[in-house]
Design an enzyme around this catalytic site. Structure first.
Site, PDB file in Angstrom:
ATOM      1  N   SER A 164       0.852  -1.187   0.000  1.00  0.00           N
ATOM      2  CA  SER A 164       0.000   0.000   0.000  1.00  0.00           C
ATOM      3  C   SER A 164       0.886   1.234   0.000  1.00  0.00           C
ATOM      4  CB  SER A 164      -0.892   0.007   1.241  1.00  0.00           C
ATOM      5  OG  SER A 164      -1.581   1.240   1.365  1.00  0.00           O
TER       6      SER A 164
ATOM      7  N   TYR B  47      -2.201   0.816  10.785  1.00  0.00           N
ATOM      8  CA  TYR B  47      -2.197   0.286   9.425  1.00  0.00           C
ATOM      9  C   TYR B  47      -0.899   0.636   8.702  1.00  0.00           C
ATOM     10  CZ  TYR B  47      -3.746  -0.727   4.651  1.00  0.00           C
ATOM     11  OH  TYR B  47      -3.856  -1.221   3.371  1.00  0.00           O
TER      12      TYR B  47
END
Length: 255
Positions: free
Chosen positions: A140, A153
């Site tokens: 990501s 995250y």
């Protein structure tokens, strides 16, 4: 000649399901692996693949996946596994560090880092045996830059990136390529909804005013390109964002 063999984790929805479909269209026999049996079974039937119910955070479940892959390689006449797409992952919560939930942080690390390690470890012998294996980890842009409310995250996805880099160093003399595809803003049915614990309004706000965020098929297209390069070509990392997202914090939103 038998079809090349691929495993896609987290294949029950979103990027995973789109990747399984795309690799199936590219001629792969795809092992669709995820926790939700009904979904992966339907997907495998649709694309002519094989469904395996697998929780990447559970070592026994991952061992069973590896055993089925070895069995399947023999059935279809392959020397080993050609591709694994470590897609299983997720974000849980958006609290600042001062209000962080330790269980949510553990869950994110467990699936985005430990799960990736367990699957890779279990499937590596088969990837090496194929003579030209590919490990493609779905990271990501959150694995490259921090943002408020995303520490758990971003920490986990930074872990995904660093594990990928380390694997490439460790496997430099093996016939296995190690790649990462790192998407930015991707609108899927579940990612934001899961992160915000079913709050549809908060999930929709992530994409509010963005005319064309990425969709799962865009990322699947990138993954398919990465894993189908010639065996001597390694795509170390591919960062993919929608045109509207110039950076993690700079997004063009129409009003």
């Amino acid at each position: 000649m038998s079809s090349p063999l691929a495993v896609v984790t987290g294949a029950s929805s979103g990027i995973g399901a789109a990747t399984a479909r795309r690799l199936g269209a590219e001629g792969f026999h795809v092992v669709c692996a995820a926790r939700r049996a009904e979904r992966v079974e339907a997907l495998a039937t649709e694309i002519g693949g094989t469904a395996v119910v697998c929780d990447v955070t559970d070592a026994e479940s991952v061992s069973a996946l590896a055993a089925r892959v070895d069995e399947l390689a023999g059935e279809i006449g392959r020397s080993g596994l050609d591709v694994v797409v470590n897609n299983a992952g997720g974000a849980f919560g958006s609290a600042p560090v001062a209000e962080g939930d330790a269980e949510q942080w553990r869950a994110m690390y467990d699936v985005n880092v430990i799960g990736l390690m367990q699957v890779t470890k279990a499937l590596l012998p088969s990837l090496i045996a194929s003579g030209a294996g590919v490990i493609c980890n779905v990271g990501s842009t959150a694995g490259r830059i921090a943002y408020e409310g995303g520490a758990g995250y971003t920490a986990a996805k930074h872990g995904t990136q660093v594990v990928t880099e380390t694997l490439r160093l460790e496997l430099f003399d093996q016939p296995v390529r190690v790649c990462e595809v790192a998407p930015g803003m991707v609108r899927t049915d579940e990612f934001a909804l899961v992160r915000f614990e079913g709050d549809q309004e908060k999930a929709d706000a992530v994409y509010a005013g963005v005319a064309e965020p990425l969709v799962a098929e865009d990322v699947a297209d990138a993954i398919a390109w990465v894993v189908t390069r010639p065996p001597h070509v390694n795509i170390d990392e591919l960062v993919i964002r929608p045109r509207a997202q110039a950076a993690q914090h700079k997004v063009h939103r129409q009003t």
